[in-house]
Design an enzyme around this catalytic site. Structure first.
Site, PDB file in Angstrom:
ATOM      1  N   GLU A   1      86.383  74.036  70.318  1.00 21.35           N
ATOM      2  CA  GLU A   1      85.255  74.469  71.145  1.00 21.35           C
ATOM      3  C   GLU A   1      85.127  73.294  71.908  1.00 21.35           C
ATOM      4  O   GLU A   1      85.151  71.769  71.534  1.00 21.35           O
ATOM      5  CB  GLU A   1      84.104  74.613  70.670  1.00 21.35           C
ATOM      6  CG  GLU A   1      82.886  75.045  71.526  1.00 21.35           C
ATOM      7  CD  GLU A   1      81.441  74.625  70.724  1.00 21.35           C
ATOM      8  OE1 GLU A   1      81.347  75.387  69.469  1.00 21.35           O
ATOM      9  OE2 GLU A   1      80.530  73.899  71.043  1.00 21.35           O
TER      10      GLU A   1
ATOM     11  N   ARG B   1      74.703  61.233  69.098  1.00 24.13           N
ATOM     12  CA  ARG B   1      74.457  62.179  68.361  1.00 24.13           C
ATOM     13  C   ARG B   1      74.540  61.458  66.854  1.00 24.13           C
ATOM     14  O   ARG B   1      75.242  61.049  66.520  1.00 24.13           O
ATOM     15  CB  ARG B   1      75.488  63.415  68.232  1.00 24.13           C
ATOM     16  CG  ARG B   1      75.414  64.069  69.528  1.00 24.13           C
ATOM     17  CD  ARG B   1      74.659  65.401  69.351  1.00 24.13           C
ATOM     18  NE  ARG B   1      74.668  65.913  71.124  1.00 24.13           N
ATOM     19  CZ  ARG B   1      75.494  66.942  71.210  1.00 24.13           C
ATOM     20  NH1 ARG B   1      76.403  67.523  70.642  1.00 24.13           N
ATOM     21  NH2 ARG B   1      75.165  67.378  72.671  1.00 24.13           N
TER      22      ARG B   1
ATOM     23  N   ARG C   1      86.968  65.351  64.918  1.00 25.47           N
ATOM     24  CA  ARG C   1      86.471  65.370  66.195  1.00 25.47           C
ATOM     25  C   ARG C   1      85.145  65.093  66.434  1.00 25.47           C
ATOM     26  O   ARG C   1      84.792  65.565  67.591  1.00 25.47           O
ATOM     27  CB  ARG C   1      86.865  67.003  66.723  1.00 25.47           C
ATOM     28  CG  ARG C   1      86.079  67.980  65.626  1.00 25.47           C
ATOM     29  CD  ARG C   1      86.396  69.030  65.907  1.00 25.47           C
ATOM     30  NE  ARG C   1      85.318  70.262  65.514  1.00 25.47           N
ATOM     31  CZ  ARG C   1      85.385  71.383  65.811  1.00 25.47           C
ATOM     32  NH1 ARG C   1      86.138  71.977  66.725  1.00 25.47           N
ATOM     33  NH2 ARG C   1      84.337  72.093  65.667  1.00 25.47           N
ATOM     34  N   HIS C   2      84.451  64.266  65.739  1.00 22.16           N
ATOM     35  CA  HIS C   2      83.019  64.014  66.016  1.00 22.16           C
ATOM     36  C   HIS C   2      82.857  62.485  65.867  1.00 22.16           C
ATOM     37  O   HIS C   2      83.409  61.754  65.320  1.00 22.16           O
ATOM     38  CB  HIS C   2      82.286  64.420  64.689  1.00 22.16           C
ATOM     39  CG  HIS C   2      81.839  65.968  64.806  1.00 22.16           C
ATOM     40  ND1 HIS C   2      82.396  66.671  64.109  1.00 22.16           N
ATOM     41  CD2 HIS C   2      80.853  66.459  65.544  1.00 22.16           C
ATOM     42  CE1 HIS C   2      81.964  67.940  64.347  1.00 22.16           C
ATOM     43  NE2 HIS C   2      80.963  68.021  65.090  1.00 22.16           N
TER      44      HIS C   2
ATOM     45  N   SER D   1      79.778  74.176  75.498  1.00 25.58           N
ATOM     46  CA  SER D   1      78.834  75.389  75.008  1.00 25.58           C
ATOM     47  C   SER D   1      77.700  75.425  76.177  1.00 25.58           C
ATOM     48  O   SER D   1      77.114  74.428  76.736  1.00 25.58           O
ATOM     49  CB  SER D   1      78.018  74.896  73.729  1.00 25.58           C
ATOM     50  OG  SER D   1      77.793  75.933  72.917  1.00 25.58           O
TER      51      SER D   1
ATOM     52  N   GLU E   1      74.896  62.630  64.018  1.00 26.05           N
ATOM     53  CA  GLU E   1      75.286  63.435  62.930  1.00 26.05           C
ATOM     54  C   GLU E   1      76.244  62.690  61.832  1.00 26.05           C
ATOM     55  O   GLU E   1      77.136  62.105  62.319  1.00 26.05           O
ATOM     56  CB  GLU E   1      76.117  64.755  63.623  1.00 26.05           C
ATOM     57  CG  GLU E   1      75.508  65.747  64.198  1.00 26.05           C
ATOM     58  CD  GLU E   1      76.552  66.686  64.915  1.00 26.05           C
ATOM     59  OE1 GLU E   1      76.100  67.041  65.876  1.00 26.05           O
ATOM     60  OE2 GLU E   1      77.500  66.965  64.161  1.00 26.05           O
TER      61      GLU E   1
ATOM     62  N   ARG F   1      86.974  64.429  73.704  1.00 27.38           N
ATOM     63  CA  ARG F   1      87.511  65.657  73.097  1.00 27.38           C
ATOM     64  C   ARG F   1      88.557  66.475  74.014  1.00 27.38           C
ATOM     65  O   ARG F   1      89.409  66.922  73.691  1.00 27.38           O
ATOM     66  CB  ARG F   1      86.237  66.617  72.654  1.00 27.38           C
ATOM     67  CG  ARG F   1      86.807  67.517  71.421  1.00 27.38           C
ATOM     68  CD  ARG F   1      85.672  68.573  71.232  1.00 27.38           C
ATOM     69  NE  ARG F   1      84.965  67.851  70.011  1.00 27.38           N
ATOM     70  CZ  ARG F   1      84.246  68.515  69.382  1.00 27.38           C
ATOM     71  NH1 ARG F   1      83.892  69.988  69.784  1.00 27.38           N
ATOM     72  NH2 ARG F   1      83.434  68.282  68.535  1.00 27.38           N
TER      73      ARG F   1
END
Lengths: 531, 323
Positions: free
Chosen positions: A454, A303, A311-312, A457, A305, A505
């Protein structure tokens, strides 16, 4: 700063020691090497012969192990050193954790993964003064071969994992010497964050740890974390295979971004370019349309991002599930939550040592869960938040602080760290989410939370090509880019749903850690590309 | 001697029908084609419901006024004559009608009891230790299911390794609609957990957790019907509940025997423990008696009463659990 001063002082000491040690070592090295070769040629002799020139052949630095010969020597593991082995003479290979000379004795702590044991070289009929000095000068982290007698101790050795025994060394050889100056001290790396009187003692910065990951991974905490992570993966595979799932491998180099173009890495692909997969979503669904019914896959997810949060990561391991169901997507939720509960139970029952080891450095509450898993609806979650004073709209997505607050409220009421929030509003979910049949504002989608954060998903996917086209148009997505995706549903597709979790995670939240980089062996984030 | 005698014109006991509505309007629907009611026909849809609503409001207000008046009278008695014997007949007529033995009809309303509905399922969470299953709560759950639409779920907490299968199915089979939580009025979530004392949680913001099976039973019973309005009866119920939990379950053999004798004498006077109606006292004493194991050696009145309890129904799951 205190840390630097402390490090400087120990460095000087070590340099002084190593200068002396090196001169001695050079003298003894050649003799010891010849003698070691002679001894190695004899069949595995457990008793060392007493010679007049007193101990010179019982220590030293032999030649580098280039597979000169194949010895049948059995090396004992440190974790097997128990009072049952008292008075046996054994060989073992371990690292020197610490070495401390005290007059005519030298105390060593020998470490192997999570286990360590105290060892002693004393001037006597087995060891000479020079041998004791040699032992005291072995640099930390060097790998040594040791022949020693196992002795019971009356007083428990609290600082070691093997508390009931001690080794009395008869022979010690350095197999691989570590450099004198270590970039970080393992004891500092394992020390919990300072509280109260402990303030001022050195701990190691996360960045330093990550830069010297090879050494940091040797600590007992890291060993425990990654063993637990291996357990999670193992339990995931085992549970799903028992349920009849098939493991698949999906491609990671793909031609079109599956979920929106902003967060993909581009790679040059011969004359064109391609993308690194953000998730195996598309291929999981194609497998369902290909009649595999229940699939899962374990693989990297990329990813792009630019999020520098706790947490990323830009690359992580994704554990994804997809399954066809008969009449209601709750069959999928039940399957996924049951898998998660089996994983938690497996960790609770089989990995207690690892969990306790991590807790020593990072104390946290044990992880609690309910079986069957608690399932709340989105409206209930909003009601609970509103009761607690948060103002939010009916169709608004949950922000991170709200998710955390909801996690705390659920923990307070139901005493569980893991729950599912069902029936999210349609507006905040991707275009391939199936809308709710009775209320068009909501969708058949769900999120799962651990400790208020979370982790998954998921949703029932739209399996009808026409509805999918409508939804994509509604979200203003270019139909050309997803033509292949829509085509896969044109030739009979079963109703299906699924979801994916991130391994790092899940481990971080299960252990109650605060940064996902602690559970990623060689983490990747926008600022870090090596080691 | 009267001078003139006149025969009575009308009888003495003619029943006069007092009108119940203040303003009367001719019925619009019955006289459709009539010219004299043309103006009423124009206001067709608007007159009737408004009148009905007015009537209803007026009834409500009158009823409340009467209740208030009765309550004030009762209070006035105690204030003005503090040591006067409370007139039981007056007070018992004030108390709202309780309930029949099988279906409990009370003037209770979930909104007034549990607070305003925020649009979510009102979930009652009960944490119980599998070593001591709460039998009274199972009975009350069965009664609640009859009265409201209840979503019941059973969970096992991670602090407990495993529970026997009958504890997992003690609330009955899963409801067919359990996938849609908002269709239910009340949630009953039973969690088998390693807790020292039974605990109930409902509203985190407004309520602290309630501990102890007796107290949770009182809370749940109030959802079914209000406590008897008569203070003496209410105290009697409470006293029997406490006797059941403290002496029958936790007491020595002597205490248990004493309770059995007390039960016997109380049941000699009335069919149920407290007055003529089935109440929480009966539920509590039955379950505690069953749990203490002295049901078989109970005296005659108690045995009869045990049978009547079982006839009420709802005690099946509790009995099954003990086997």
């Amino acid at each position: 700063m205190t840390k630097e001063e402390a490090q400087g002082a120990t460095e000087e000491e070590q340099q002084a020691q190593s200068k002396k040690g090196q001169k001695k070592q050079q003298k003894e090295a050649e003799k010891a090497a010849k003698k070691a070769e002679k001894q190695a040629k004899l069949a595995a002799e457990q008793q060392s012969t007493e010679e007049d020139d007193f101990a010179k052949d019982r220590y030293g630095m032999p030649a580098m192990v280039q597979s000169q010969q194949k010895l049948d020597r059995a090396l004992v593991r440190v974790q097997d050193l128990t009072p049952e082995r008292a008075d046996q003479l054994i060989w073992l290979r371990a690292r020197v954790h610490t070495s401390r000379a005290k007059g005519k004795q030298c105390f060593l702590v020998l470490r192997q993964q999570q286990f360590n044991v105290q060892a002693l070289v004393a001037v006597g009929d087995r060891a000479s003064k020079q041998m004791v000095k040699f032992a005291a000068n072995i640099t930390k982290e060097s790998i040594v071969d040791v022949e020693a007698a196992v002795r019971k101790v009356e007083q428990k050795i609290e600082s070691c994992s093997q508390q009931d025994v001690e080794l009395h060394i008869e022979r010690i050889f350095v197999v691989s010497q570590a450099e004198a100056r270590l970039p970080l001290q393992l004891d500092d790396a394992v020390r919990p964050e300072a509280v109260g009187e402990e303030e001022g003692r050195a701990t190691v910065n996360q960045d330093t740890k990550l830069d010297n990951r090879v050494i940091d991974l040797r600590t007992t905490t890291s060993q425990a974390i990654f063993r637990l992570q291996s357990g999670v993966c193992q339990l995931f595979r085992d549970t799903l295979t028992t349920k009849g799932f098939v493991e698949i491998q999906t491609p990671k180099i793909i031609s079109a971004a599956s979920e929106g173009g902003a967060n993909v890495f581009t790679v040059s692909y011969f004359k064109t370019s391609a993308y690194l997969a953000q998730s195996p979503q598309l291929y999981k669904q194609m497998c369902i349309c290909a009649d595999f019914e229940k699939v899962f896959c374990v693989g990297p997810v990329f990813r792009a991002e630019d999020s520098n949060t706790h947490r990323h990561l830009t690359e992580f391991v994704g554990l994804d599930i997809e399954m066809a169901f008969n009449y209601h997507y709750h069959e999928v939720i039940d399957s996924i939550t049951d898998t998660m509960v089996q994983i938690f139970k497996g960790l609770r029952d089989n990995f207690q040592t690892e969990i306790q080891t991590v807790n020593k450095q990072f104390p946290s509450e044990p992880f609690k869960f309910l079986e069957p898993t608690l399932r709340l609806e989105f409206t209930e979650g909003v009601a609970m938040l509103r009761e607690a004073g948060v103002e939010m709209g009916d169709e608004e997505d949950l922000s991170t602080p709200n998710e955390k607050l909801l996690g705390r409220l659920v923990k307070e009421k139901y005493d569980t760290d893991f729950y599912v929030l069902d029936k999210y509003p349609l507006a905040v979910r991707p275009f391939y989410t199936m809308p709710d049949p009775s209320d068009p504002k909501y969708s058949n989608s769900y999120d799962m939370f651990m400790r208020g954060e979370e982790i998954l998903s998921g949703a029932q996917r739209v399996h009808d090509a026409q509805l999918l086209t409508e939804r994509a148009t509604h979200h203003q997505i270019d139909l050309e880019k997803i033509k292949a995706y829509i085509d896969s549903f044109r030739y009979g597709a079963p109703p299906h749903g699924g979801g994916g979790i991130g391994l790092e995670r899940v481990c971080m939240l299960y252990l109650g850690l605060h940064n996902v980089r602690q559970t990623s062996m060689f983490p990747r984030d926008p600022k870090r590309l090596t080691p | 001697m009267p001078m003139y005698q006149v025969k009575p014109v009308c009888g003495g006991d003619i029943k006069i029908d007092l009108p119940s509505c203040m303003y009367k309007l001719p019925n619009v629907h019955a006289q459709q084609g009539n010219s004299c009611t043309s103006e009423h026909a124009l206001q067709n849809g608007e007159v009737d419901p408004a009148v009905k609503a007015l009537e209803a409001r007026q009834d409500e207000i009158m009823r409340k006024l009467y209740e208030l008046k009765a309550a004030v009278e009762g209070l006035a008695k105690t204030v003005t004559t503090p040591d006067a014997d409370l007139d039981l007949t007056v007070i018992s007529s004030l108390s709202s009608p309780t309930f029949s033995s099988t279906t409990l009809k009370g003037t209770t309303d979930l909104d007034t009891l549990l607070g305003k509905d925020h649009g979510a399922l009102r979930d009652i969470v009960i944490n119980a230790n599998p070593a001591q299953p709460p039998l009274t709560l199972l009975v009350l759950h069965s009664l609640l299911c009859q009265r409201y639409r209840v979503l019941s779920t059973v969970h096992v907490h991670s602090s407990v390794a495993s529970v026997p299968p009958q504890l997992l199915s003690c609330l009955g089979p899963r409801h067919a609609d359990s996938y849609a939580r908002q269709l239910f009025q009340l949630g009953f979530t039973l969690i088998w957990k390693d807790v020292p004392k039974l605990q109930m949680k409902f509203s985190i913001q407004n309520m602290c957790p309630i501990e102890g099976e007796a107290n949770v039973a009182r809370f749940l019973f109030k959802l079914l019907a209000p406590y008897p309005g008569d203070a003496a009866l209410a105290t009697s119920v409470d006293s029997w509940v406490d006797t059941a939990f403290f002496q029958l379950v936790e007491g020595s053999a002597k205490e248990q025997a004493a309770v059995l004798r007390a039960l016997n004498s109380a049941l000699g006077r009335s069919p149920w423990l407290v007055g003529p109606e089935f109440s929480l006292a009966d539920v509590a004493c039955y379950c505690c008696l069953l749990r203490s194991g002295s049901a078989s050696v109970a005296p005659a009145n108690v045995q009869r009463w045990l049978k009547s309890c079982e006839n009420v129904g709802h005690f099946g799951p509790a009995k099954a659990l003990l086997q």
